[in-house]
Design a protein around this motif. Structure first.
Motif, mmCIF file in Angstrom:
data_model
loop_
_atom_site.group_PDB
_atom_site.id
_atom_site.type_symbol
_atom_site.label_atom_id
_atom_site.label_comp_id
_atom_site.label_asym_id
_atom_site.label_seq_id
_atom_site.Cartn_x
_atom_site.Cartn_y
_atom_site.Cartn_z
ATOM 1 N N THR A 74 0.817 -1.204 0.000
ATOM 2 C CA THR A 74 0.000 0.000 0.000
ATOM 3 C C THR A 74 0.852 1.255 0.000
ATOM 4 O O THR A 74 1.943 1.279 0.554
ATOM 5 C CB THR A 74 -0.965 0.024 1.204
ATOM 6 N N THR A 75 0.303 2.268 -0.638
ATOM 7 C CA THR A 75 0.902 3.596 -0.582
ATOM 8 C C THR A 75 0.155 4.459 0.427
ATOM 9 O O THR A 75 0.531 5.609 0.643
ATOM 10 C CB THR A 75 0.865 4.267 -1.969
ATOM 11 N N LEU A 76 -0.897 3.904 1.044
ATOM 12 C CA LEU A 76 -1.644 4.638 2.071
ATOM 13 C C LEU A 76 -0.884 4.621 3.385
ATOM 14 O O LEU A 76 -0.255 3.618 3.739
ATOM 15 C CB LEU A 76 -3.016 3.995 2.299
ATOM 16 N N GLY A 77 -0.989 5.703 4.127
ATOM 17 C CA GLY A 77 -0.468 5.725 5.485
ATOM 18 C C GLY A 77 -1.301 4.810 6.364
ATOM 19 O O GLY A 77 -2.404 4.393 5.994
ATOM 20 N N ALA A 78 -0.799 4.490 7.530
ATOM 21 C CA ALA A 78 -1.469 3.554 8.434
ATOM 22 C C ALA A 78 -2.873 4.035 8.802
ATOM 23 O O ALA A 78 -3.831 3.249 8.777
ATOM 24 C CB ALA A 78 -0.627 3.332 9.686
ATOM 25 N N GLU A 79 -3.023 5.305 9.154
ATOM 26 C CA GLU A 79 -4.351 5.792 9.550
ATOM 27 C C GLU A 79 -5.304 5.845 8.368
ATOM 28 O O GLU A 79 -6.490 5.556 8.512
ATOM 29 C CB GLU A 79 -4.234 7.139 10.250
ATOM 30 N N SER A 117 3.140 2.802 16.146
ATOM 31 C CA SER A 117 2.140 3.779 16.558
ATOM 32 C C SER A 117 1.578 3.367 17.906
ATOM 33 O O SER A 117 1.361 2.179 18.155
ATOM 34 C CB SER A 117 1.010 3.843 15.521
ATOM 35 N N ASP A 118 1.345 4.326 18.761
ATOM 36 C CA ASP A 118 0.718 4.064 20.055
ATOM 37 C C ASP A 118 -0.192 5.238 20.386
ATOM 38 O O ASP A 118 0.109 6.046 21.261
ATOM 39 C CB ASP A 118 1.765 3.851 21.144
ATOM 40 N N THR A 119 -1.283 5.330 19.635
ATOM 41 C CA THR A 119 -2.264 6.379 19.866
ATOM 42 C C THR A 119 -3.558 5.727 20.339
ATOM 43 O O THR A 119 -3.712 4.494 20.284
ATOM 44 C CB THR A 119 -2.546 7.181 18.583
ATOM 45 N N GLU A 120 -4.489 6.541 20.763
ATOM 46 C CA GLU A 120 -5.782 6.014 21.196
ATOM 47 C C GLU A 120 -6.469 5.259 20.067
ATOM 48 O O GLU A 120 -7.154 4.270 20.283
ATOM 49 C CB GLU A 120 -6.673 7.168 21.669
#
Length: 167
Positions: A74-79, A117-120
């Motif tokens: 993928t070329t999409l970012g994780a989010e 990543s460690d976000t909500e």
């Protein structure tokens, strides 16, 4: 998100369903993923059956899950990829009333290249993937050399099976 040289990143998505026509839903979800701009399906595992996992642990009274894994580029970012996964879940009637409840479709982003990543909203690599045979087994099928947080998926699966056998 792309690698420094501009190449797409590999991502792993775990799929699961325990309501409705589970096999058809998983097939349709793979097709939906393939239709997302910036996503290419490299491989999809054969679905495997598993006992439902709830907040209280395994629950054999719940409908059985079918689980699988899709290996993507993928070329999409994780989010952005997570947004697409949520959109696909919603299109398949996913209802979010009970945490770890029954569902028509569950799509979990397990890894996205080397993204940490460690976000909500998003923890990567997925914090419980190494504890789930129903993620590791199909992942190993589509990528025998896979690693998760520096550990070989084959070794993680062997350790998990050994632990389960001792119980």
């Amino acid at each position: 998100m792309r690698d420094e040289d501009g190449a797409p990143v590999r991502a792993v998505v775990a799929l699961g369903a325990n309501l409705g026509d589970r096999e058809a839903t998983l097939r349709a979800a793979i097709g939906d993923l393939a239709g997302v701009a910036g996503v290419s399906i490299l491989a999809a595992s054969v679905p495997i059956a598993s006992v439902a996992v709830t907040l209280d642990g395994l629950d054999e009274s719940k409908p059985e899950y079918l689980n699988g894994v899709a290996l993507l580029e993928t070329t999409l970012g994780a989010e952005a990829l997570l947004d697409e996964l949520n959109r696909i879940e919603d299109a398949h009637g996913r209802v979010r009333e009970e945490r770890w409840g029954d569902r028509t479709l569950d799509l979990d982003l397990i890894v996205h290249g080397d993204t940490v990543s460690d976000t909500e909203r998003l923890i990567l690599p997925h914090p419980r993937a190494a504890e789930r045979t129903f993620v590791l087994e199909p992942w190993l099928e589509v990528d025998p050399e896979a690693t998760l947080a520096g550990a070989r998926v084959a070794d993680l699966l062997a350790a998990l099976r050994s632990s389960e056998a001792r119980r």
